[in-house]
Design an enzyme around this catalytic site. Structure first.
Site, PDB file in Angstrom:
ATOM      1  N   TYR A 174     -20.083  -2.770  17.856  1.00 18.85           N
ATOM      2  CA  TYR A 174     -21.335  -3.142  17.093  1.00 18.85           C
ATOM      3  C   TYR A 174     -20.907  -3.213  15.560  1.00 18.85           C
ATOM      4  O   TYR A 174     -21.366  -4.184  14.895  1.00 18.85           O
ATOM      5  CB  TYR A 174     -22.088  -1.659  17.277  1.00 18.85           C
ATOM      6  CG  TYR A 174     -23.460  -1.948  16.499  1.00 18.85           C
ATOM      7  CD1 TYR A 174     -24.402  -2.680  16.887  1.00 18.85           C
ATOM      8  CD2 TYR A 174     -23.539  -1.326  15.256  1.00 18.85           C
ATOM      9  CE1 TYR A 174     -25.592  -2.673  16.367  1.00 18.85           C
ATOM     10  CE2 TYR A 174     -24.863  -1.505  14.757  1.00 18.85           C
ATOM     11  CZ  TYR A 174     -25.803  -2.113  15.518  1.00 18.85           C
ATOM     12  OH  TYR A 174     -27.148  -2.217  14.748  1.00 18.85           O
ATOM     13  N   LYS A 185     -21.626  -6.561  13.297  1.00 12.95           N
ATOM     14  CA  LYS A 185     -22.650  -6.440  12.059  1.00 12.95           C
ATOM     15  C   LYS A 185     -21.559  -6.967  10.820  1.00 12.95           C
ATOM     16  O   LYS A 185     -22.258  -7.464   9.994  1.00 12.95           O
ATOM     17  CB  LYS A 185     -23.182  -5.176  12.023  1.00 12.95           C
ATOM     18  CG  LYS A 185     -23.980  -4.671  13.052  1.00 12.95           C
ATOM     19  CD  LYS A 185     -25.279  -5.712  13.143  1.00 12.95           C
ATOM     20  CE  LYS A 185     -26.378  -5.436  14.046  1.00 12.95           C
ATOM     21  NZ  LYS A 185     -27.532  -6.203  14.078  1.00 12.95           N
TER      22      LYS A 185
END
Length: 256
Positions: free
Chosen positions: A153, A157
């Site tokens: 994640y 990002k």
């Protein structure tokens, strides 16, 4: 400067959490909306409510943005010269509760597609149209995880933040700004859908969606490439850049 009222904003993941709040605040500002999400019934209800509350017009696109066909439908709308989209909000996303090695690799691939490939493809389509007009805004909903070692994640990002920094530098002289909004923990359905125990983080770390979106829209209006909502998280991320990585991984995730 903000976009004039009456222009159109397209928001992915528009029926819940930050996406729903972006839709509400943009409608309140007088923008017409194109709402994108998977749940057609919920989309229709959201669209009707926003039209009634703010006297704007809405369109809905029912699309799974982990699917090429769903992405293509949104690209087609962004590329429609007769109905220009002046603001694109890449918000759709989900998180994975387990560690990388424990996750099914197909789920990791869907995760990567939605967080990286889909916003890249949609930004490409939007930029082409916006650059021809010489105006437009792209808001990429990233996360403070981009600055921390937090698995795939964080990696995804981090890509979105890096892309936004470069794109804003490259295209703002031509009238198109690109802003990565990087909230910390926020009270939305995001963590509930992960089935994560939210008590692992203290209450002071949680932000409210209205603040995150309000600051994100203001940052976009001011042409900022990256914005971290709230002073507390800006301070924490500044500190994280000089602390050893082992101290900045954040609280462990656990199922509720």
């Amino acid at each position: 400067m903000g976009m004039p009222t009456g222009t159109t904003a397209l928001i992915t993941g528009a029926t819940a959490g930050l996406g729903a709040e972006f839709a509400r605040q943009l409608a309140e500002q007088g923008h017409h909306l194109v709402l994108v999400a998977r749940d057609g019934e919920r989309l229709a209800a959201s669209a009707a409510e926003l039209e009634n509350l703010y006297s704007i017009s809405t369109e809905v696109i029912v699309a799974d943005l982990t699917d090429d066909g769903g992405v293509a439908a949104v690209v087609e709308r962004l590329s429609d010269e007769a109905r220009p989209v002046e603001i694109l909000v890449n918000n759709a996303g989900f998180g994975l509760l387990k560690s990388f090695e424990e996750n099914d690799i197909e789920e990791e691939k869907r995760h990567l597609k939605l967080l990286v490939e889909t916003p890249m493809v949609l930004s490409h389509a939007a930029l082409r149209a916006m650059l021809q007009r010489g105006s437009g805004k792209i808001i990429n909903v990233a996360s403070v995880a981009a600055f921390l070692p937090r698995g795939t994640y964080s990696a995804a990002k981090g890509w979105l933040v890096g892309f936004s920094r470069w794109a804003n530098l490259a295209y703002s002289p031509q009238g198109v700004t690109v802003t990565a909004v990087c909230p910390g923990l926020t009270h939305t359905e995001f963590h509930d859908r992960m089935e994560m125990d939210k008590s692992v983080a203290p209450q002071w770390m949680w932000l409210h969606p209205d603040r995150v979106v309000r600051e994100g829209l203001a940052a976009s209006d001011h042409g900022k490439a990256v914005w971290i909502p709230s002073k507390r998280y800006r301070f924490m991320m500044a500190a994280a850049q000089v602390l050893p990585a082992r101290l900045t991984t954040g609280p462990p995730r656990r199922a509720r």
